[in-house]
Each structure stands twice: as structure tokens, then as C-alpha cells.
Write a protein that holds these residues in place. Structure first.
Motif, PDB file in Angstrom:
ATOM      1  N   ARG A  81      29.404  72.890 -46.104  1.00 40.63           N
ATOM      2  CA  ARG A  81      29.149  71.804 -45.088  1.00 40.63           C
ATOM      3  C   ARG A  81      29.372  70.260 -45.692  1.00 40.63           C
ATOM      4  O   ARG A  81      29.708  69.331 -45.087  1.00 40.63           O
ATOM      5  CB  ARG A  81      27.655  71.940 -44.478  1.00 40.63           C
ATOM      6  N   ASP A  82      28.892  70.154 -47.039  1.00 47.24           N
ATOM      7  CA  ASP A  82      28.865  68.953 -47.719  1.00 47.24           C
ATOM      8  C   ASP A  82      30.197  68.639 -48.462  1.00 47.24           C
ATOM      9  O   ASP A  82      30.425  68.053 -49.396  1.00 47.24           O
ATOM     10  CB  ASP A  82      27.669  68.905 -48.559  1.00 47.24           C
ATOM     11  N   ASN A  83      31.416  69.133 -47.982  1.00 48.25           N
ATOM     12  CA  ASN A  83      32.737  69.309 -48.427  1.00 48.25           C
ATOM     13  C   ASN A  83      32.854  69.619 -49.844  1.00 48.25           C
ATOM     14  O   ASN A  83      33.436  69.061 -50.781  1.00 48.25           O
ATOM     15  CB  ASN A  83      33.307  67.884 -48.287  1.00 48.25           C
ATOM     16  N   ALA A  84      32.081  70.533 -50.282  1.00 46.16           N
ATOM     17  CA  ALA A  84      32.279  71.140 -51.857  1.00 46.16           C
ATOM     18  C   ALA A  84      33.126  72.342 -51.752  1.00 46.16           C
ATOM     19  O   ALA A  84      32.797  73.322 -50.911  1.00 46.16           O
ATOM     20  CB  ALA A  84      30.839  71.395 -52.413  1.00 46.16           C
ATOM     21  N   ILE A  85      33.827  72.533 -52.528  1.00 41.94           N
ATOM     22  CA  ILE A  85      34.783  73.498 -52.552  1.00 41.94           C
ATOM     23  C   ILE A  85      34.224  74.663 -53.723  1.00 41.94           C
ATOM     24  O   ILE A  85      34.071  74.263 -54.999  1.00 41.94           O
ATOM     25  CB  ILE A  85      36.382  73.259 -53.163  1.00 41.94           C
ATOM     26  N   VAL A  86      34.087  75.769 -53.574  1.00 39.15           N
ATOM     27  CA  VAL A  86      33.463  76.989 -54.219  1.00 39.15           C
ATOM     28  C   VAL A  86      34.518  78.061 -54.200  1.00 39.15           C
ATOM     29  O   VAL A  86      34.885  78.491 -53.055  1.00 39.15           O
ATOM     30  CB  VAL A  86      32.018  77.134 -53.926  1.00 39.15           C
ATOM     31  N   ALA A  87      34.319  78.936 -55.025  1.00 38.50           N
ATOM     32  CA  ALA A  87      35.098  80.308 -55.131  1.00 38.50           C
ATOM     33  C   ALA A  87      34.053  81.274 -54.893  1.00 38.50           C
ATOM     34  O   ALA A  87      33.042  81.340 -55.909  1.00 38.50           O
ATOM     35  CB  ALA A  87      35.955  80.358 -56.276  1.00 38.50           C
ATOM     36  N   VAL A  88      34.272  82.239 -54.056  1.00 41.44           N
ATOM     37  CA  VAL A  88      33.206  83.202 -53.777  1.00 41.44           C
ATOM     38  C   VAL A  88      33.803  84.478 -53.663  1.00 41.44           C
ATOM     39  O   VAL A  88      34.961  84.787 -53.087  1.00 41.44           O
ATOM     40  CB  VAL A  88      32.544  82.897 -52.326  1.00 41.44           C
ATOM     41  N   ASP A  89      33.179  85.561 -53.944  1.00 46.04           N
ATOM     42  CA  ASP A  89      33.753  86.918 -53.984  1.00 46.04           C
ATOM     43  C   ASP A  89      32.302  87.840 -53.848  1.00 46.04           C
ATOM     44  O   ASP A  89      31.333  87.569 -54.160  1.00 46.04           O
ATOM     45  CB  ASP A  89      34.405  87.529 -55.397  1.00 46.04           C
ATOM     46  N   ASN A 115      38.651  92.343 -43.564  1.00 51.63           N
ATOM     47  CA  ASN A 115      38.887  90.945 -43.059  1.00 51.63           C
ATOM     48  C   ASN A 115      37.638  90.445 -42.229  1.00 51.63           C
ATOM     49  O   ASN A 115      37.451  89.421 -42.304  1.00 51.63           O
ATOM     50  CB  ASN A 115      40.131  91.041 -42.316  1.00 51.63           C
ATOM     51  N   LEU A 116      37.160  91.247 -41.605  1.00 54.38           N
ATOM     52  CA  LEU A 116      35.952  91.010 -40.992  1.00 54.38           C
ATOM     53  C   LEU A 116      34.892  90.163 -42.050  1.00 54.38           C
ATOM     54  O   LEU A 116      34.287  89.174 -41.723  1.00 54.38           O
ATOM     55  CB  LEU A 116      35.275  92.008 -40.277  1.00 54.38           C
ATOM     56  N   THR A 117      34.748  90.837 -42.918  1.00 60.98           N
ATOM     57  CA  THR A 117      33.571  90.438 -43.994  1.00 60.98           C
ATOM     58  C   THR A 117      33.945  89.204 -44.831  1.00 60.98           C
ATOM     59  O   THR A 117      33.124  88.101 -44.943  1.00 60.98           O
ATOM     60  CB  THR A 117      33.354  91.410 -45.173  1.00 60.98           C
ATOM     61  N   MET A 118      35.398  88.770 -44.993  1.00 64.13           N
ATOM     62  CA  MET A 118      35.796  87.775 -45.646  1.00 64.13           C
ATOM     63  C   MET A 118      35.735  86.394 -44.529  1.00 64.13           C
ATOM     64  O   MET A 118      35.285  85.401 -44.781  1.00 64.13           O
ATOM     65  CB  MET A 118      37.213  87.827 -45.963  1.00 64.13           C
ATOM     66  N   THR A 119      35.984  86.690 -43.392  1.00 65.91           N
ATOM     67  CA  THR A 119      35.897  85.899 -42.214  1.00 65.91           C
ATOM     68  C   THR A 119      34.433  85.481 -41.831  1.00 65.91           C
ATOM     69  O   THR A 119      34.283  84.133 -41.774  1.00 65.91           O
ATOM     70  CB  THR A 119      36.459  86.195 -40.797  1.00 65.91           C
ATOM     71  N   ASN A 120      33.630  86.365 -41.935  1.00 68.45           N
ATOM     72  CA  ASN A 120      32.221  85.827 -41.879  1.00 68.45           C
ATOM     73  C   ASN A 120      31.578  85.310 -42.933  1.00 68.45           C
ATOM     74  O   ASN A 120      30.783  84.380 -42.915  1.00 68.45           O
ATOM     75  CB  ASN A 120      31.445  87.036 -41.331  1.00 68.45           C
ATOM     76  N   ILE A 121      32.061  85.513 -44.187  1.00 64.53           N
ATOM     77  CA  ILE A 121      31.725  84.911 -45.397  1.00 64.53           C
ATOM     78  C   ILE A 121      31.866  83.302 -45.097  1.00 64.53           C
ATOM     79  O   ILE A 121      30.938  82.620 -45.702  1.00 64.53           O
ATOM     80  CB  ILE A 121      32.267  85.566 -46.595  1.00 64.53           C
ATOM     81  N   ARG A 122      33.323  83.110 -44.849  1.00 64.44           N
ATOM     82  CA  ARG A 122      33.522  81.757 -44.619  1.00 64.44           C
ATOM     83  C   ARG A 122      32.828  81.145 -43.681  1.00 64.44           C
ATOM     84  O   ARG A 122      32.393  79.601 -43.533  1.00 64.44           O
ATOM     85  CB  ARG A 122      35.239  81.657 -44.339  1.00 64.44           C
ATOM     86  N   THR A 123      32.498  81.622 -42.442  1.00 65.31           N
ATOM     87  CA  THR A 123      31.512  81.128 -41.564  1.00 65.31           C
ATOM     88  C   THR A 123      30.483  80.949 -41.790  1.00 65.31           C
ATOM     89  O   THR A 123      29.935  79.778 -41.650  1.00 65.31           O
ATOM     90  CB  THR A 123      31.758  82.140 -40.325  1.00 65.31           C
ATOM     91  N   VAL A 124      29.747  81.776 -42.411  1.00 66.38           N
ATOM     92  CA  VAL A 124      28.240  81.630 -42.853  1.00 66.38           C
ATOM     93  C   VAL A 124      27.986  80.453 -43.815  1.00 66.38           C
ATOM     94  O   VAL A 124      27.214  79.617 -43.935  1.00 66.38           O
ATOM     95  CB  VAL A 124      27.566  82.968 -43.210  1.00 66.38           C
ATOM     96  N   MET A 125      28.745  80.758 -45.012  1.00 70.32           N
ATOM     97  CA  MET A 125      28.667  79.973 -46.253  1.00 70.32           C
ATOM     98  C   MET A 125      29.298  78.460 -46.098  1.00 70.32           C
ATOM     99  O   MET A 125      28.935  77.435 -46.612  1.00 70.32           O
ATOM    100  CB  MET A 125      29.245  80.449 -47.375  1.00 70.32           C
ATOM    101  N   GLY A 126      30.150  78.321 -44.937  1.00 67.65           N
ATOM    102  CA  GLY A 126      30.831  76.937 -44.869  1.00 67.65           C
ATOM    103  C   GLY A 126      29.909  76.318 -43.810  1.00 67.65           C
ATOM    104  O   GLY A 126      29.913  74.979 -43.883  1.00 67.65           O
ATOM    105  N   SER A 127      28.829  76.706 -43.246  1.00 64.95           N
ATOM    106  CA  SER A 127      27.887  76.164 -42.532  1.00 64.95           C
ATOM    107  C   SER A 127      26.692  75.649 -43.270  1.00 64.95           C
ATOM    108  O   SER A 127      25.541  75.309 -42.854  1.00 64.95           O
ATOM    109  CB  SER A 127      27.272  77.027 -41.094  1.00 64.95           C
ATOM    110  N   MET A 128      26.653  75.769 -44.627  1.00 60.87           N
ATOM    111  CA  MET A 128      25.498  75.423 -45.449  1.00 60.87           C
ATOM    112  C   MET A 128      25.988  74.461 -46.494  1.00 60.87           C
ATOM    113  O   MET A 128      27.322  74.393 -46.770  1.00 60.87           O
ATOM    114  CB  MET A 128      24.973  76.732 -46.313  1.00 60.87           C
ATOM    115  N   ASP A 129      25.192  73.861 -47.157  1.00 60.05           N
ATOM    116  CA  ASP A 129      25.386  72.842 -48.245  1.00 60.05           C
ATOM    117  C   ASP A 129      25.227  73.662 -49.414  1.00 60.05           C
ATOM    118  O   ASP A 129      25.051  74.805 -49.583  1.00 60.05           O
ATOM    119  CB  ASP A 129      24.196  71.963 -48.235  1.00 60.05           C
TER     120      ASP A 129
END
Length: 316
Positions: A81-89, A115-129
Motif C-alpha cells: 500500500r505504501d508503494n514498496a516492492i517486495v518479493a514473496v513466496d 493460482n488462487l493462492t497467488m492471487t489472494n497473496i497479492r490481494t491481502v499483502m497489497g492492502s498492507m504497509d
């Protein structure tokens, strides 16, 4: 003796029956379920053990693994959310509960879960700082598990666990975070030093206050004692007791000579002409004391003489 056509037919029929029996007997291993299709339509599921199907009209459709399985989630880049790019697995654990739904409700079960897990990881973690990502990993795992399991429920599977393995910010961001952490620690150290200095100054001021209070109290008591002694001498002089006045003057004179003699810069002390009068005064004080003690001794002897004799038992 030759075989007739009927005998050959019987032999062929028996042979076909044996083949059909072997084809109709299905052994399902533990941990698996097989689906059975009749003319391409699902009819039932075979559980572990020995099962018999109609090999003419039925066949085994899908062989589903019913044990809990692990699915590795590959690394992907996420913008917080604060525009930081992180690599997550991460990693996901799932278990098939309904073999028919897992086989016929979705095509490519593992790919769908991935694909369902990866999409939700982007959704959940993209809404956080970024700070929330690094400090609330348990909350992220719990939220992902709830969302992914709810989405995969129609497929007849149960998502048992979703774990984020690594969160890797860029190198320049890690360096900035290190400088920020160092500055925060220095700030806390300076605050602690300031608090310690403040407490030390407060205690020192309290000590000076207590010492000044005690010095003032001591001076007050000394002044009270001095005033009391002066009052006693004044009362004695008013009554005509000159000896009390001589005692008071001699005492002050002695204290003054003591202070003069104890000075560090005085090597020779010149006695004034009045020293002889001081010595005479001291002698007078000695005479007064002897008279007082002599009078007290005479009075005590008189009391001893006037005391009645003590009669002991048995004496007449």
C-alpha cells in the motif's frame, strides 16, 4: 476326438468371463479414492480395498489422492500500500475431501489452487504497509487461509494451511530500514541518557534542599540555645548573681581563644592583658564549683545523720 463348435464356444465364453472378472476387480490403495463412470457419467467412488465394478458398462475415471498434500507457491513481486516492492513466496497445504467434486468441479486442481493462492497473496499483502507485512506474518497467514479455503470449498478440498515463507524487500529499502532502525535506537539511547541526567539532577537538588533544611534547623536550635543561655544569665544578673555573669564572660572568652589558637595561619598567639582576669575568673568558677559540691556533701551528710536507725530482726 475333435471339438465341436459348441465346445469351442463354451471355452471362449469361460475365457471371456475370466477376463471380465479380472477387469471388474479393482484394488484401491490406502489414501486414494477412485471415481467410477458409466457411459462417461460419474456414478460412485471406490474406497481403499477390494472393489468390483461392471467392466462392460463402467470404468475407473479419476484416481484422487485423499492424503494431505503440499503445494509450493513460487516467488512473486507484490506492491504494498505504501508503494514498496517486495518479493514473496509461500507454501500451501490442502486435502481432498470429496473425490467427485475435486475430479469434476475443476480442471487442473493443483494449478487452480496455486493460482488462487497467488492471487489472494497479492490481494491481502497489497492492502498492507511494508511494516505490517514484516511484523504481522501470523495475521497474514490466517487471513490467507480463511480466504483461500472459502474459495476452494466448492472443489471438495480443504485448505489446511497457507504459510508465507520469505518476504524480501529490495536492497536499497533494506539499507534505508537499517538506517532508520539505527536512528531510532540512538534516539532511545539519548532519551534514556536525558532521563538519567534529569533524575540525577533532581536527586542532587533534593540532597541540597535537605542539607540546607538541616543546616537551617541546626542554626535555629543553636540560636535558641544561645538565647536561652543569655536569658538565664540575664535572669541571674537581675537577681544579683555576679558569678553567673563571670561564668558567661569566661566561657565566651575561652571559645574566642580556642578559635584563635586553632587557626591554620597563626603560629604565635599573643595573650592580652586581660588574660590574668580570665584566669582569675576561671579560678573563681572553680571556687564556686567546690563550694557547690561542699554544700551538697554537707547536706547529704545531714540527711544521712537524720535518717532513723534500721532495726534488724532479732535485735532489741
Amino acid at each position: 476326438m475333435g471339438f465341436s463348435g459348441f465346445d469351442i464356444a463354451i471355452v471362449v465364453l469361460v475365457f471371456l468371463v475370466i477376463i471380465l472378472l479380472f477387469k471388474g476387480i479393482k484394488t484401491v490403495p490406502q489414501g486414494y479414492n477412485y471415481t467410477v463412470e458409466r457411459f462417461g457419467r460419474y456414478t460412485k467412488s471406490l474406497t481403499p480395498g477390494l472393489n468390483i465394478i461392471n467392466p462392460i458398462f463402467e470404468r475407473v475415471g479419476a484416481k484422487m489422492n485423499m492424503m494431505e498434500q503440499v503445494l509450493d507457491v513460487p516467488t512473486q513481486e507484490i506492491i504494498t500500500r505504501d508503494n514498496a516492492i517486495v518479493a514473496v513466496d509461500g507454501v500451501a497445504f490442502y486435502q481432498v475431501l470429496n473425490a467427485a467434486q475435486a475430479a469434476y468441479q475443476v480442471a487442473g486442481l493443483e494449478n487452480a489452487i496455486l493460482n488462487l493462492t497467488m492471487t489472494n497473496i497479492r490481494t491481502v499483502m497489497g492492502s498492507m504497509d511494508l511494516d505490517e507485512l514484516l511484523s504481522n506474518r501470523d495475521a497474514i497467514n490466517e487471513r490467507l487461509l480463511r480466504v483461500v479455503d472459502e474459495a476452494a470449498h466448492p472443489w471438495g478440498i480443504k485448505i489446511t494451511r497457507v504459510e508465507i515463507k520469505d518476504i524480501n524487500p529490495p536492497a536499497n529499502l533494506i539499507e534505508s530500514m537499517g538506517r532508520q532502525m539505527m536512528a531510532e535506537r540512538n534516539k532511545r539511547a539519548q532519551i534514556l541518557d536525558a532521563e538519567g541526567l534529569k533524575q540525577s539532577q533532581i536527586l542532587e537538588a533534593e540532597g541540597r534542599k535537605e542539607a540546607a533544611f538541616r543546616d537551617a534547623e541546626a542554626r535555629e536550635r543553636s540560636a535558641e540555645a544561645e538565647a536561652r543561655a543569655t536569658q538565664v544569665v540575664s535572669e541571674a544578673i537581675a537577681k544579683g548573681d555576679v558569678q553567673a555573669l563571670n561564668y558567661f564572660v569566661a566561657l565566651k572568652y575561652t571559645e574566642a581563644l580556642t578559635r584563635i589558637g586553632s587557626a591554620t595561619n597563626s603560629k604565635v598567639v599573643l595573650m592580652p592583658m586581660e588574660a590574668s582576669s580570665l584566669i582569675g575568673t576561671l579560678g573563681g568558677i572553680g571556687e564556686i564549683a567546690r563550694e557547690v559540691f561542699r554544700s551538697e556533701g554537707t547536706a547529704g551528710a545531714a540527711r544521712q545523720t537524720a535518717r532513723p536507725p534500721v532495726v534488724r530482726p532479732g535485735e532489741n
